[in-house]
Design an enzyme around this catalytic site. Structure first.
Site, PDB file in Angstrom:
ATOM      1  N   LYS A  52      -8.884 -12.918  11.808  1.00  0.00           N
ATOM      2  CA  LYS A  52      -9.185 -14.346  11.619  1.00  0.00           C
ATOM      3  C   LYS A  52      -8.799 -15.128  12.859  1.00  0.00           C
ATOM      4  CE  LYS A  52      -8.628 -14.190   6.630  1.00  0.00           C
ATOM      5  NZ  LYS A  52      -7.720 -14.301   5.499  1.00  0.00           N
ATOM      6  N   GLN A  96      -2.615 -16.492   3.090  1.00  0.00           N
ATOM      7  CA  GLN A  96      -3.159 -15.150   2.863  1.00  0.00           C
ATOM      8  C   GLN A  96      -2.626 -14.582   1.549  1.00  0.00           C
ATOM      9  OE1 GLN A  96      -5.486 -13.644   4.698  1.00  0.00           O
ATOM     10  NE2 GLN A  96      -5.450 -11.765   3.496  1.00  0.00           N
ATOM     11  N   ASP A 119     -10.374 -21.906   1.752  1.00  0.00           N
ATOM     12  CA  ASP A 119     -10.693 -20.802   0.844  1.00  0.00           C
ATOM     13  C   ASP A 119     -11.557 -21.252  -0.330  1.00  0.00           C
ATOM     14  OD1 ASP A 119      -9.721 -18.244   1.527  1.00  0.00           O
ATOM     15  OD2 ASP A 119      -7.655 -18.861   1.120  1.00  0.00           O
TER      16      ASP A 119
HETATM   17  N1  GUN Z   1      -6.875 -11.911   0.760  1.00  0.00           N
HETATM   18  C1  GUN Z   1      -8.014 -11.173   0.685  1.00  0.00           C
HETATM   19  N2  GUN Z   1      -9.091 -11.977   0.765  1.00  0.00           N
HETATM   20  C2  GUN Z   1      -8.635 -13.243   0.887  1.00  0.00           C
HETATM   21  C3  GUN Z   1      -9.277 -14.512   1.026  1.00  0.00           C
HETATM   22  O1  GUN Z   1     -10.506 -14.645   1.039  1.00  0.00           O
HETATM   23  N3  GUN Z   1      -8.445 -15.583   1.154  1.00  0.00           N
HETATM   24  C4  GUN Z   1      -7.104 -15.473   1.125  1.00  0.00           C
HETATM   25  N4  GUN Z   1      -6.381 -16.582   1.244  1.00  0.00           N
HETATM   26  N5  GUN Z   1      -6.480 -14.310   1.000  1.00  0.00           N
HETATM   27  C5  GUN Z   1      -7.247 -13.206   0.882  1.00  0.00           C
END
Ligand code: GUN
Length: 281
Positions: A52, A96, A119
């Site tokens: 990311k 996360q 998100d």
């Molecule tokens: N962990 C796995 N996929 C995601 C996601 O799309 N967002 C977040 N915040 N954590 C994750």
């Protein structure tokens, strides 16, 4: 058969976003900023967060990662989120998942300002999406949606079968497809005659977390198959779709890896830019 190249689609999207960031920079004299909070040392989470960060920098966003040990207390995290809510240089906040057990996920999600919730997990965004109003849309279903639209721009009246009912994927995916006038069936691991349901789909989105569940004889000719699954098995990483069999009948299919995955991160960057633009408005 069309092999849907998620890597290529994501690279194209990042190019578009890069241009948009330059335009925003010249208009507002600042760029959108993404802050990710990572708690603990889970390997997959660390890999995601690194990707990311790398992608955010590539498109010209301001990127920050705040790391906490597994033992951090909930209050510290919530206070940090409140601080980021009030920081004008932060357009998007992502915590996360998964979180350590002693931290309440719902509390964390609800503390993020809905306008900075990249998100799309905040109940306000979930509600807005289901009401058809403007909202942040969860990155994975948004990525799936963009891939489907590349193959089939007009989804009017198409039968879509979503396999999986999670808040992360199945439910928001359903909302996006409904907005496009699909007739959507939501199925899951307890659905009776899952094969029969899948056979009705012009589009199948498999997001249920069961390795190679969707078989070749579950899919009719000319179906678009989107595989959200990432399952570790003895033979390596596989999706929720039996790729070898299904690719012989489907009109188009996403591989695992290299399908939905790369689009998820590109959509996170897109969401960060959208949050920035909404705040500027
Ligand atoms: N962990 C796995 N996929 C995601 C996601 O799309 N967002 C977040 N915040 N954590 C994750």
């Amino acid at each position: 058969m069309i092999l849907i190249d998620g890597k290529k689609a994501a690279a194209e999207l990042r190019e578009e976003l890069k241009k948009e960031v330059l335009q925003l920079k010249s208009k507002y004299n600042t760029v959108p900023g993404l802050t990710v909070i990572l708690i603990g040392e889970l390997a997959p989470s660390k890999i995601y967060v690194k990707n990311k960060e790398k992608s955010a920098i590539e498109v010209g966003l301001k990127s920050e990662v705040i790391r906490y040990p597994e033992t951090v207390d909930e209050k510290t995290v919530l206070n940090k989120i409140k601080e980021l809510n009030n920081d004008a240089s932060v357009s998007g906040i992502l915590v996360q998942l998964p979180l350590p057990k002693h931290i309440n996920k719902q509390k964390v999600i609800e503390t993020i300002l809905p306008s900075k919730d990249v998100d799309g997990f905040h109940p306000m965004n979930v509600g807005n999406l289901s009401s058809g109003y403007e909202s942040s849309v969860p990155c994975t279903p948004l990525g799936c949606y963009l891939l489907i639209k590349k193959i089939e721009p007009n989804l009017n009246g198409k039968k879509a079968v979503v396999v999986g009912r999670s808040n992360l994927n199945g439910k928001p995916m359903t909302q996006l497809l409904l907005k496009e006038n699909c007739t959507v069936t939501i199925t899951h691991s307890k659905t009776k005659d899952l094969k029969g349901e899948c056979l009705k789909g012009d589009i199948i989105i498999a997001a249920v977390g069961i390795p190679e569940l969707v078989k070749g004889d579950w899919v009719k000719k000319d179906t678009i198959v989107i595989d959200v699954g990432i399952n570790k098995t003895e033979k390596g990483i596989v999706g929720d779709v039996a790729f070898e069999e299904v690719s012989k009948v489907a009109k188009a299919i996403t591989p695992v890896p290299g399908g939905v995955g790369p689009m998820t991160i590109a959509c996170l960057l897109k969401n960060t830019i959208e949050c920035f633009k909404r705040i500027q408005k």
